[in-house]
Design a protein around this motif. Structure first.
Motif, PDB file in Angstrom:
ATOM      1  N   TYR A 108       0.834  -1.208   0.000  1.00 18.32           N
ATOM      2  CA  TYR A 108       0.000   0.000   0.000  1.00 18.32           C
ATOM      3  C   TYR A 108       0.870   1.260   0.000  1.00 18.32           C
ATOM      4  O   TYR A 108       0.618   2.215  -0.728  1.00 18.32           O
ATOM      5  CB  TYR A 108      -0.930  -0.017   1.226  1.00 18.32           C
ATOM      6  CG  TYR A 108      -1.942   1.097   1.208  1.00 18.32           C
ATOM      7  CD1 TYR A 108      -3.183   0.929   0.600  1.00 18.32           C
ATOM      8  CD2 TYR A 108      -1.654   2.334   1.782  1.00 18.32           C
ATOM      9  CE1 TYR A 108      -4.113   1.964   0.562  1.00 18.32           C
ATOM     10  CE2 TYR A 108      -2.576   3.373   1.751  1.00 18.32           C
ATOM     11  CZ  TYR A 108      -3.796   3.173   1.137  1.00 18.32           C
ATOM     12  OH  TYR A 108      -4.709   4.202   1.091  1.00 18.32           O
ATOM     13  N   GLU A 111       2.530   1.694  -3.420  1.00  9.42           N
ATOM     14  CA  GLU A 111       1.573   2.094  -4.448  1.00  9.42           C
ATOM     15  C   GLU A 111       1.094   3.533  -4.248  1.00  9.42           C
ATOM     16  O   GLU A 111       0.991   4.308  -5.196  1.00  9.42           O
ATOM     17  CB  GLU A 111       0.377   1.136  -4.410  1.00  9.42           C
ATOM     18  CG  GLU A 111      -0.634   1.389  -5.503  1.00  9.42           C
ATOM     19  CD  GLU A 111      -1.706   0.300  -5.505  1.00  9.42           C
ATOM     20  OE1 GLU A 111      -1.400  -0.792  -6.019  1.00  9.42           O
ATOM     21  OE2 GLU A 111      -2.809   0.545  -4.992  1.00  9.42           O
ATOM     22  N   THR A 112       0.801   3.908  -3.003  1.00 11.69           N
ATOM     23  CA  THR A 112       0.156   5.195  -2.740  1.00 11.69           C
ATOM     24  C   THR A 112       1.155   6.333  -2.520  1.00 11.69           C
ATOM     25  O   THR A 112       0.908   7.468  -2.915  1.00 11.69           O
ATOM     26  CB  THR A 112      -0.761   5.061  -1.501  1.00 11.69           C
ATOM     27  OG1 THR A 112      -1.589   3.910  -1.680  1.00 11.69           O
ATOM     28  CG2 THR A 112      -1.644   6.294  -1.326  1.00 11.69           C
ATOM     29  N   ILE A 144      -4.292   5.388   5.308  1.00 11.98           N
ATOM     30  CA  ILE A 144      -3.569   4.100   5.263  1.00 11.98           C
ATOM     31  C   ILE A 144      -4.397   3.034   5.991  1.00 11.98           C
ATOM     32  O   ILE A 144      -4.615   1.940   5.478  1.00 11.98           O
ATOM     33  CB  ILE A 144      -2.160   4.241   5.891  1.00 11.98           C
ATOM     34  CG1 ILE A 144      -1.274   5.122   5.003  1.00 11.98           C
ATOM     35  CG2 ILE A 144      -1.521   2.869   6.129  1.00 11.98           C
ATOM     36  CD1 ILE A 144      -0.001   5.623   5.689  1.00 11.98           C
ATOM     37  N   GLY A 147      -7.390   2.113   3.948  1.00 10.13           N
ATOM     38  CA  GLY A 147      -6.978   1.352   2.761  1.00 10.13           C
ATOM     39  C   GLY A 147      -6.663  -0.092   3.109  1.00 10.13           C
ATOM     40  O   GLY A 147      -7.050  -1.019   2.389  1.00 10.13           O
ATOM     41  N   LEU A 148      -5.968  -0.300   4.228  1.00 11.17           N
ATOM     42  CA  LEU A 148      -5.602  -1.657   4.633  1.00 11.17           C
ATOM     43  C   LEU A 148      -6.845  -2.451   5.024  1.00 11.17           C
ATOM     44  O   LEU A 148      -6.995  -3.621   4.647  1.00 11.17           O
ATOM     45  CB  LEU A 148      -4.624  -1.620   5.813  1.00 11.17           C
ATOM     46  CG  LEU A 148      -3.272  -0.952   5.557  1.00 11.17           C
ATOM     47  CD1 LEU A 148      -2.408  -1.041   6.809  1.00 11.17           C
ATOM     48  CD2 LEU A 148      -2.551  -1.587   4.379  1.00 11.17           C
ATOM     49  N   LEU A 151      -8.746  -3.836   2.204  1.00 12.16           N
ATOM     50  CA  LEU A 151      -8.128  -5.047   1.637  1.00 12.16           C
ATOM     51  C   LEU A 151      -8.441  -6.282   2.489  1.00 12.16           C
ATOM     52  O   LEU A 151      -8.537  -7.387   1.971  1.00 12.16           O
ATOM     53  CB  LEU A 151      -6.612  -4.867   1.532  1.00 12.16           C
ATOM     54  CG  LEU A 151      -6.163  -3.837   0.492  1.00 12.16           C
ATOM     55  CD1 LEU A 151      -4.746  -3.356   0.786  1.00 12.16           C
ATOM     56  CD2 LEU A 151      -6.248  -4.431  -0.913  1.00 12.16           C
TER      57      LEU A 151
END
Ligand SMILES: [Zn+2]
Length: 244
Positions: A108, A111-112, A144, A147-148, A151
């Motif tokens: 992550y 990518e971010t 973050i 986002g995690l 997933l």
């Protein structure tokens, strides 16, 4: 050489094997499910039992071989003794969840934020990861975390397989696989993939890794980013915890 059973199926907490060598308070087995300390993941603990006695496994280290440090009755089992092993599964499963969460976080951040992972350490109740980045804001940390957890909720499959190093260096993205961090002596790699989800054929994460992982991101549970710390210029440490 000890056959590392944890590379094949890391969801198994018991095994049988034979003692190959005994040195002071340590034994080498022909096969083991006990993960040795390495890659930021602590060793497993548990017990080893023969027909005569049971010993606590207090440390596991990999040097030329995998050494299990035993505590308990003297003498230790002789070479040739058949034994069974049982891991402290709560501890190992926590390490698998934390370790897989670190894969999500590394991928992550790359990518971010284009922030490469430079180090990590996990325990059975908290973990931290270092990366090349100037400074994360409170908003970044909240993003973050969200986002995690997305997933995790997306129930991504986690799979692993062996690959020849030369083939891996040609086929895989070196920034993501971090193969260059591995000693030249390692010629056969273990590649760990986290699925890109139902909409993508491309894995979300694909790295060379010798740790133990859960088989689906759903098993990680809720991830909480607890704090950040500066590690000097252009370096940040992110701390996180998982739901029990
Ligand atoms: Zn891993």
């Amino acid at each position: 050489m000890t056959e590392p059973l944890y590379f094949i199926d890391s969801s198994v907490g018991t095994f049988t094997g034979t003692v190959e060598r005994t040195l002071d308070d340590r034994v080498v087995l022909d096969r083991t499910q006990f993960y040795p300390t390495g890659g930021g993941q602590p060793h497993d603990t548990g017990v080893i039992t023969s027909a005569e006695a049971t010993w606590d496994v207090t440390a596991v280290e990999k040097n030329d071989e995998i050494y299990h440090t035993l505590a308990g009755p003297d003498p230790l089992p002789e070479p040739g003794t058949n034994v069974s092993g049982e891991l402290n599964w709560d501890r190992r499963f926590a390490h698998m969840r934390y370790h897989t969460a670190q894969h999500l976080l590394s991928a992550y951040l790359l990518e971010t934020y284009d922030a490469e992972t430079t180090g990590n350490q996990l325990y059975d109740d908290h973990a931290h990861l270092d990366c090349a980045h100037d400074r994360f804001t409170e908003t970044d940390l909240a993003d973050i975390e969200a986002g995690l957890n997305a997933l995790v909720v997306d129930e991504r499959d986690v799979t692993w397989y062996e690959m020849d190093r030369e083939a891996a260096e040609q086929a895989l993205d070196p920034d993501r696989t971090r193969i260059n961090l591995l000693p030249a002596s390692i010629t056969e790699l273990r590649i760990v993939e986290i699925s890109g989800g139902s909409k993508s054929e491309i894995p979300f994460d694909r790295t060379a890794c010798a740790g133990t992982h859960v088989e689906n991101t759903a098993e990680i549970g809720t991830i909480t980013v607890t704090k950040r710390q500066t590690q000097g210029s252009e370096h940040e440490r992110i701390h996180f915890e998982l739901s029990p």
